[in-house]
Design a protein around this motif. Structure first.
Motif, PDB file in Angstrom:
ATOM      1  N   GLY A  28      11.994  38.503  24.189  1.00  0.00           N
ATOM      2  CA  GLY A  28      11.075  38.147  25.267  1.00  0.00           C
ATOM      3  C   GLY A  28      10.206  36.960  24.921  1.00  0.00           C
ATOM      4  N   LEU A  29       9.642  36.948  23.710  1.00  0.00           N
ATOM      5  CA  LEU A  29       8.804  35.824  23.303  1.00  0.00           C
ATOM      6  C   LEU A  29       9.645  34.579  23.037  1.00  0.00           C
ATOM      7  CD1 LEU A  29       6.196  37.548  20.954  1.00  0.00           C
ATOM      8  CD2 LEU A  29       5.958  36.920  23.369  1.00  0.00           C
ATOM      9  N   THR A  30      10.859  34.772  22.575  1.00  0.00           N
ATOM     10  CA  THR A  30      11.766  33.635  22.397  1.00  0.00           C
ATOM     11  C   THR A  30      12.012  32.943  23.733  1.00  0.00           C
ATOM     12  OG1 THR A  30      12.822  34.585  20.438  1.00  0.00           O
ATOM     13  CG2 THR A  30      14.103  32.989  21.707  1.00  0.00           C
ATOM     14  N   ALA A  31      12.255  33.739  24.777  1.00  0.00           N
ATOM     15  CA  ALA A  31      12.462  33.160  26.103  1.00  0.00           C
ATOM     16  C   ALA A  31      11.184  32.510  26.629  1.00  0.00           C
ATOM     17  CB  ALA A  31      12.945  34.244  27.066  1.00  0.00           C
ATOM     18  N   LEU A  32      10.033  33.130  26.385  1.00  0.00           N
ATOM     19  CA  LEU A  32       8.758  32.609  26.885  1.00  0.00           C
ATOM     20  C   LEU A  32       8.406  31.276  26.233  1.00  0.00           C
ATOM     21  CD1 LEU A  32       6.122  33.104  28.553  1.00  0.00           C
ATOM     22  CD2 LEU A  32       5.198  34.212  26.499  1.00  0.00           C
ATOM     23  N   LEU A  33       8.579  31.179  24.914  1.00  0.00           N
ATOM     24  CA  LEU A  33       8.141  29.997  24.171  1.00  0.00           C
ATOM     25  C   LEU A  33       9.249  28.966  23.971  1.00  0.00           C
ATOM     26  CD1 LEU A  33       5.902  31.770  21.502  1.00  0.00           C
ATOM     27  CD2 LEU A  33       5.137  30.487  23.515  1.00  0.00           C
ATOM     28  N   GLY A  34      10.493  29.380  24.143  1.00  0.00           N
ATOM     29  CA  GLY A  34      11.589  28.432  24.052  1.00  0.00           C
ATOM     30  C   GLY A  34      12.056  28.142  22.644  1.00  0.00           C
ATOM     31  N   VAL A  35      11.608  28.919  21.667  1.00  0.00           N
ATOM     32  CA  VAL A  35      12.059  28.793  20.275  1.00  0.00           C
ATOM     33  C   VAL A  35      12.211  30.200  19.707  1.00  0.00           C
ATOM     34  CG1 VAL A  35      10.910  26.568  19.929  1.00  0.00           C
ATOM     35  CG2 VAL A  35       9.707  28.690  19.343  1.00  0.00           C
ATOM     36  N   PRO A  36      12.996  30.372  18.643  1.00  0.00           N
ATOM     37  CA  PRO A  36      13.134  31.709  18.049  1.00  0.00           C
ATOM     38  C   PRO A  36      11.786  32.241  17.550  1.00  0.00           C
ATOM     39  CG  PRO A  36      14.848  30.233  17.247  1.00  0.00           C
ATOM     40  CD  PRO A  36      13.867  29.378  17.977  1.00  0.00           C
ATOM     41  N   VAL A  37      11.495  33.487  17.898  1.00  0.00           N
ATOM     42  CA  VAL A  37      10.230  34.119  17.513  1.00  0.00           C
ATOM     43  C   VAL A  37      10.518  35.444  16.811  1.00  0.00           C
ATOM     44  CG1 VAL A  37       8.041  35.100  18.289  1.00  0.00           C
ATOM     45  CG2 VAL A  37       8.990  33.078  19.443  1.00  0.00           C
ATOM     46  N   THR A  38       9.921  35.620  15.646  1.00  0.00           N
ATOM     47  CA  THR A  38       9.937  36.898  14.937  1.00  0.00           C
ATOM     48  C   THR A  38       8.513  37.426  14.885  1.00  0.00           C
ATOM     49  OG1 THR A  38      11.842  36.281  13.568  1.00  0.00           O
ATOM     50  CG2 THR A  38      10.448  38.071  12.763  1.00  0.00           C
ATOM     51  N   ALA A  39       8.345  38.704  15.208  1.00  0.00           N
ATOM     52  CA  ALA A  39       7.011  39.310  15.245  1.00  0.00           C
ATOM     53  C   ALA A  39       6.881  40.382  14.173  1.00  0.00           C
ATOM     54  CB  ALA A  39       6.746  39.918  16.621  1.00  0.00           C
ATOM     55  N   LYS A  40       5.776  40.335  13.453  1.00  0.00           N
ATOM     56  CA  LYS A  40       5.403  41.397  12.525  1.00  0.00           C
ATOM     57  C   LYS A  40       4.462  42.320  13.301  1.00  0.00           C
ATOM     58  CE  LYS A  40       4.670  43.475   8.503  1.00  0.00           C
ATOM     59  NZ  LYS A  40       5.607  44.528   8.055  1.00  0.00           N
ATOM     60  N   LEU A  41       4.926  43.525  13.627  1.00  0.00           N
ATOM     61  CA  LEU A  41       4.220  44.395  14.572  1.00  0.00           C
ATOM     62  C   LEU A  41       3.200  45.274  13.853  1.00  0.00           C
ATOM     63  CD1 LEU A  41       7.182  45.327  16.931  1.00  0.00           C
ATOM     64  CD2 LEU A  41       5.472  43.501  17.184  1.00  0.00           C
TER      65      LEU A  41
END
Length: 322
Positions: A28-41
């Motif tokens: 979801g964040l990858t689509a929102l920001l347009g770059v690969p996103v990894t989240a530490k939850l």
């Protein structure tokens, strides 16, 4: 300076007391920001934020005399919850000093865990009171001006570096800053494990203790007006300043409104319920993308989720975001 051996020792000490939170790609964040996103939850951590790591590391390091004296902490919310819960679990009496502006839920959780909660008119007076209580004999568990606490928070970065999926390693990691304990520890861990990564801090307007310190060449008192109380330290420490000035690429500042929008975006696109102290990561991410250019892979430390639907929707209505 905190070294990787300090952080590894903290990880061994707190294992079994804290959660190894997920480090996951976010479509979801990858689509929102347009770059690969990894989240530490880290909002899935025990007590709802990373703060339990440093609090636990410190409590487990105390002598019998320090434990018997009881512990005291100052907090805008999350550190107080963490200390209250872990002190109760380890049979240590805790006092937590908070400003009246702290979230009611945070005050209630600290009280429910058995801590004695003292309220003051603001963060400045909260820091003043906690130092008086320390001088009266209580053992201070500082939220960020303590190498043991910073090493505990650094275990977030250690896990991030070790758990990220192969081929998705971030080029840029963004971390929220209050007093600077989290980013100091995370940056120390990442520089040791993944030395090529860029580390960025983010503050909200009216809670700019670290960016002001960097401009001034050292820590100084700043006025606090941000609604994000969990980031509202009136000053950083020399310890956290030294780590950030040496290890962090830059500290970005975003408006409260954008931090609240970020929390709403995290709920919609990442499917996580985060407080504005984590919501500010998204507007900061857009600044990083503008500054760095192509080839970015983002890592976001989603530091906490201790906000209520009423609070978040109230802020959204206040800023016309709903």
């Amino acid at each position: 300076m905190i070294g990787i051996s300090d952080i590894e020792a903290a990880a061994a000490r707190i294992a079994g007391h804290v959660v190894r939170t997920p480090t996951v790609p976010s479509p979801g964040l990858t689509a929102l920001l347009g770059v690969p996103v990894t989240a530490k939850l880290e909002l899935l951590q025990r007590t709802g934020s990373f703060k339990v790591r440093g609090a636990t590391a410190k409590l487990l390091s105390l002598s019998e005399a320090e434990r018997a004296a009881g512990v005291v902490a100052v907090s805008g919310g999350n550190h107080g919850i963490a200390l209250a819960v872990m002190a109760a679990a380890l049979d240590v009496k805790a006092t937590v000093v908070m400003p009246r502006t702290a979230p009611a839920r945070s005050i209630g959780l600290a009280e429910a865990a058995g801590a004695s909660v003292r309220l003051t008119d603001g963060m400045d007076s909260a820091f003043e009171l906690v130092l008086r209580l320390r001088d009266e004999g209580l053992t201070l568990v500082h939220p960020f001006d303590d190498p043991v606490v910073i090493a505990g928070q650094g275990t977030v970065g250690l896990e991030f570096a070790d758990d990220v999926e192969d081929g998705t390693e971030p080029t840029d990691v963004i971390v929220s800053i209050g007093g600077g304990g989290l980013i100091a520890g995370v940056a120390a861990a990442l520089r040791a494990r993944r030395p090529d990564v860029r580390v960025w801090g983010v503050e909200t307007e009216g809670a700019e203790a670290m960016s002001a310190a960097l401009k001034a060449g050292g820590p100084l008192q700043v006025p606090v007006s941000s609604l994000v109380t969990t980031l509202s330290a009136p000053a950083v420490s020399r310890l956290t300043y030294d780590h950030v000035s040496a290890l962090v690429d830059d500290v970005l500042v975003v408006p409260d409104r954008d931090a609240v929008q970020g929390s709403l975006d995290l709920a919609e696109h990442a499917k996580v319920w985060a407080e504005p102290a984590a919501g500010c990561l998204l507007p900061a991410a857009r600044q990083v993308l503008t500054r760095v250019g192509d080839g970015v892979r983002l890592g976001l430390v989603v530091c906490g989720g201790n906000t209520t639907p009423r609070e978040l929707t109230g802020w959204g209505e206040r800023f016309g975001l709903m």
